[in-house]
Write a protein that holds these residues in place. Structure first.
Motif, PDB file in Angstrom:
ATOM      1  N   TRP A  80     -19.642 -30.736  17.462  1.00  0.00           N
ATOM      2  CA  TRP A  80     -19.746 -30.390  18.727  1.00  0.00           C
ATOM      3  C   TRP A  80     -21.140 -29.552  19.061  1.00  0.00           C
ATOM      4  O   TRP A  80     -21.755 -29.815  19.747  1.00  0.00           O
ATOM      5  CB  TRP A  80     -18.548 -29.561  18.978  1.00  0.00           C
ATOM      6  CG  TRP A  80     -18.703 -28.832  20.264  1.00  0.00           C
ATOM      7  CD1 TRP A  80     -18.885 -27.393  20.678  1.00  0.00           C
ATOM      8  CD2 TRP A  80     -18.593 -29.585  21.509  1.00  0.00           C
ATOM      9  NE1 TRP A  80     -19.151 -27.309  22.083  1.00  0.00           N
ATOM     10  CE2 TRP A  80     -18.795 -28.663  22.550  1.00  0.00           C
ATOM     11  CE3 TRP A  80     -18.415 -30.676  21.977  1.00  0.00           C
ATOM     12  CZ2 TRP A  80     -18.883 -28.769  23.951  1.00  0.00           C
ATOM     13  CZ3 TRP A  80     -18.372 -31.044  23.512  1.00  0.00           C
ATOM     14  CH2 TRP A  80     -18.554 -30.194  24.258  1.00  0.00           C
ATOM     15  N   ILE A  81     -21.234 -28.472  18.065  1.00  0.00           N
ATOM     16  CA  ILE A  81     -22.477 -27.716  17.968  1.00  0.00           C
ATOM     17  C   ILE A  81     -23.784 -28.668  17.960  1.00  0.00           C
ATOM     18  O   ILE A  81     -24.765 -28.534  18.671  1.00  0.00           O
ATOM     19  CB  ILE A  81     -22.651 -26.657  17.109  1.00  0.00           C
ATOM     20  CG1 ILE A  81     -21.285 -25.727  17.388  1.00  0.00           C
ATOM     21  CG2 ILE A  81     -23.951 -25.921  16.854  1.00  0.00           C
ATOM     22  CD1 ILE A  81     -21.545 -24.531  16.427  1.00  0.00           C
ATOM     23  N   TRP A  84     -24.162 -30.434  21.177  1.00  0.00           N
ATOM     24  CA  TRP A  84     -24.689 -29.571  22.216  1.00  0.00           C
ATOM     25  C   TRP A  84     -25.990 -29.136  22.201  1.00  0.00           C
ATOM     26  O   TRP A  84     -26.945 -29.071  23.075  1.00  0.00           O
ATOM     27  CB  TRP A  84     -23.693 -28.186  21.795  1.00  0.00           C
ATOM     28  CG  TRP A  84     -24.014 -27.152  23.208  1.00  0.00           C
ATOM     29  CD1 TRP A  84     -23.477 -27.106  24.071  1.00  0.00           C
ATOM     30  CD2 TRP A  84     -24.893 -25.942  22.811  1.00  0.00           C
ATOM     31  NE1 TRP A  84     -23.604 -26.076  24.842  1.00  0.00           N
ATOM     32  CE2 TRP A  84     -24.686 -25.184  24.098  1.00  0.00           C
ATOM     33  CE3 TRP A  84     -25.777 -25.820  21.940  1.00  0.00           C
ATOM     34  CZ2 TRP A  84     -25.398 -24.225  24.365  1.00  0.00           C
ATOM     35  CZ3 TRP A  84     -26.595 -24.567  22.350  1.00  0.00           C
ATOM     36  CH2 TRP A  84     -26.184 -23.614  23.573  1.00  0.00           C
ATOM     37  N   ILE A  85     -26.745 -29.262  20.901  1.00  0.00           N
ATOM     38  CA  ILE A  85     -28.227 -28.763  20.617  1.00  0.00           C
ATOM     39  C   ILE A  85     -28.804 -29.863  21.147  1.00  0.00           C
ATOM     40  O   ILE A  85     -29.638 -29.940  21.839  1.00  0.00           O
ATOM     41  CB  ILE A  85     -28.414 -28.399  19.382  1.00  0.00           C
ATOM     42  CG1 ILE A  85     -27.569 -27.017  18.963  1.00  0.00           C
ATOM     43  CG2 ILE A  85     -29.804 -28.279  19.148  1.00  0.00           C
ATOM     44  CD1 ILE A  85     -27.748 -26.628  17.526  1.00  0.00           C
ATOM     45  N   GLY A  89     -28.438 -28.037  25.160  1.00  0.00           N
ATOM     46  CA  GLY A  89     -27.501 -26.768  25.593  1.00  0.00           C
ATOM     47  C   GLY A  89     -27.084 -26.607  26.666  1.00  0.00           C
ATOM     48  O   GLY A  89     -26.567 -27.664  27.306  1.00  0.00           O
ATOM     49  N   SER A  90     -26.849 -25.255  27.269  1.00  0.00           N
ATOM     50  CA  SER A  90     -26.032 -25.245  28.490  1.00  0.00           C
ATOM     51  C   SER A  90     -26.772 -25.557  29.721  1.00  0.00           C
ATOM     52  O   SER A  90     -26.355 -26.274  30.796  1.00  0.00           O
ATOM     53  CB  SER A  90     -25.841 -23.520  28.749  1.00  0.00           C
ATOM     54  OG  SER A  90     -25.090 -23.101  27.673  1.00  0.00           O
ATOM     55  N   TYR A 102     -31.274 -22.823  16.420  1.00  0.00           N
ATOM     56  CA  TYR A 102     -30.271 -22.872  16.538  1.00  0.00           C
ATOM     57  C   TYR A 102     -29.424 -23.903  15.401  1.00  0.00           C
ATOM     58  O   TYR A 102     -28.215 -23.478  14.851  1.00  0.00           O
ATOM     59  CB  TYR A 102     -29.739 -23.709  17.957  1.00  0.00           C
ATOM     60  CG  TYR A 102     -29.721 -22.879  19.029  1.00  0.00           C
ATOM     61  CD1 TYR A 102     -29.326 -21.362  19.053  1.00  0.00           C
ATOM     62  CD2 TYR A 102     -29.761 -23.246  20.319  1.00  0.00           C
ATOM     63  CE1 TYR A 102     -29.553 -20.737  20.016  1.00  0.00           C
ATOM     64  CE2 TYR A 102     -29.754 -22.218  21.521  1.00  0.00           C
ATOM     65  CZ  TYR A 102     -29.443 -20.998  21.280  1.00  0.00           C
ATOM     66  OH  TYR A 102     -29.413 -20.211  22.465  1.00  0.00           O
ATOM     67  N   SER A 158     -21.840 -22.507  22.976  1.00  0.00           N
ATOM     68  CA  SER A 158     -21.594 -23.847  22.693  1.00  0.00           C
ATOM     69  C   SER A 158     -20.023 -24.261  23.330  1.00  0.00           C
ATOM     70  O   SER A 158     -19.523 -25.050  23.869  1.00  0.00           O
ATOM     71  CB  SER A 158     -21.701 -24.510  21.586  1.00  0.00           C
ATOM     72  OG  SER A 158     -20.903 -23.552  20.674  1.00  0.00           O
ATOM     73  N   THR A 161     -19.358 -24.262  26.899  1.00  0.00           N
ATOM     74  CA  THR A 161     -19.479 -25.733  27.496  1.00  0.00           C
ATOM     75  C   THR A 161     -18.339 -26.518  27.295  1.00  0.00           C
ATOM     76  O   THR A 161     -17.857 -27.253  28.073  1.00  0.00           O
ATOM     77  CB  THR A 161     -20.928 -26.265  26.861  1.00  0.00           C
ATOM     78  OG1 THR A 161     -22.052 -25.544  27.191  1.00  0.00           O
ATOM     79  CG2 THR A 161     -20.968 -27.931  27.383  1.00  0.00           C
TER      80      THR A 161
END
Length: 389
Positions: A80-81, A84-85, A89-90, A102, A158, A161
């Motif tokens: 997941w991370i 996300w990266i 990201g957000s 990150y 993360s 999100t």
């Protein structure tokens, strides 16, 4: 007339979904997902009553629009991370250096301990336990507390999100202040000290460093400048890109917005001399070239763009020679902005624009309104640098 016999309810059936007893003796709850397809509850239950209670809870959550499909949260945290990266990201966009940082902290601080845990199974207690153990390990090693802080901030962002995407009901990262930096405030470098350090720089690096304080540049922005960005007649410098690491391709600035900065007259003079002493080049060529020592204490141009590492090494040596080892190269940017902030009538938005602390949309929104204040800022900074350059 005989009353109709009540219809018997089928064993194991509920008004929503169904329950059944497994060979293990535990009870399983099944119900339709939002697409109408049958699915199992994420866990089994010890009693039939617990299984039916779960069905009732799911039905109530559906009615409120608060149900979270547990299947989406079965992805391991490290995956997941990573996604996300990769997805920026957000905000949908991460600077290359931020993305690399990150990945590094995830690999070193998150993956070895909780990286394999499914996102939906991470609880506040599990986060607190991980964070406590990470801090203990950093304390025992005598280093790494800042990296633990970065790892917690990454984990929280993360999973925020994941909450927004409906994978989890609530972000389990609930430790107050765990992801907040606690670094000491940087000492303010005066323009007089800046001048003393510049005096110890190699001749070919004085113009770049002077430009840093005059245009409030980040190092990556400095080495990414091109000849066409400088307008000597207008006394302005356009900043629209950065180089985050030596050898990397230019990328948009940290805020992804360009800005045009009015330069102090003394800085324009330094840049005019710099261009006169260097090779003739097209507008797309680097504004500052790399150089190597030559006979007689002079330097010859390498034909390569100026490198970040070269400026950093020269600054570190010059500050030590000047007797000011506490100052970083980035402090030159802060010194320039501090001088501008002290000019009477200088608005906060003008300072933000000169330093690139805004978005492209905001900068364009008040660009016309600050044309005059930009000249005032340049004149005020020029007065502060008088006798130093």
């Amino acid at each position: 007339m005989t009353a109709p016999t009540p219809r018997k309810r089928r064993a194991g059936r509920a008004s929503f979904g169904s329950v059944r007893r497994l060979a293990s003796g535990r009870w399983q709850a099944r119900y339709p997902d939002e697409a109408g397809q049958p699915m199992n509850a994420p866990t089994t239950f010890e009693t039939r009553g617990e299984a039916e209670t779960h069905l009732a809870d799911v039905r109530a959550q559906r009615a409120r629009g608060a149900w979270i499909d547990p299947r989406g949260a079965r992805i391991p945290l490290h995956e997941w991370i990573g996604q996300w990266i990769e997805n920026g990201g957000s905000r949908g966009s991460l600077a290359p250096r931020t993305a690399k940082m990150y990945r590094d902290v995830a690999r070193l601080r998150i993956d070895p301990s909780i990286g394999a845990v499914e996102v939906g199974k991470i609880t506040p207690a599990a986060v607190r336990r991980w964070h406590t153990e990470a801090l203990k390990a950093a304390g025992k090693a005598g280093k790494g507390e800042a990296q633990v802080r970065q790892a917690y901030a990454l984990l929280k962002a993360s999973l925020r999100t994941a909450e927004a995407d409906g994978l989890i009901a609530k972000n389990p990262c609930q430790i107050v202040g765990a992801g907040t930096a606690r670094s000491d405030e940087r000492p303010l470098m005066s323009v007089e000290v800046f001048g003393e350090i510049v005096a110890h720089l190699p001749e070919h690096l004085r113009a770049p460093v002077v430009t840093m304080i005059g245009a409030h540049l980040r190092l990556g922005e400095l080495v990414a400048l091109r000849r066409g960005d400088l307008d000597l007649d207008a006394g302005t410098l356009r900043i629209e890109r950065q180089i985050v690491a030596d050898g990397a391709e230019p990328s948009p600035t940290k805020t992804r917005a360009w800005r045009s900065v009015d330069l102090p007259a003394s800085v324009v003079s330094v840049l005019r001399e710099h261009l006169a002493s260097g090779p003739t080049a097209l507008p797309g060529a680097p504004l500052f070239w790399g150089a190597r020592p030559a006979a007689g204490g002079t330097y010859t141009w390498t034909g390569e763009p100026l490198r970040r590492a070269a400026v950093q090494r020269a600054w570190a040596k010059a500050r030590d020679l000047a007797g000011h080892p506490e100052y970083h190269l980035h402090d030159a940017r802060h010194t320039g902005l501090t001088v501008v902030a002290g000019i009477p009538g200088m608005a906060t938005k003008d300072i933000m624009r000169r330093g690139g602390h805004t978005t492209m949309r905001a900068a364009l929104g008040y660009q016309h309104a600050v044309q005059t204040s930009g000249k005032v800022a340049a004149a005020g900074l020029d007065a502060a640098l008088a006798g130093v350059l």
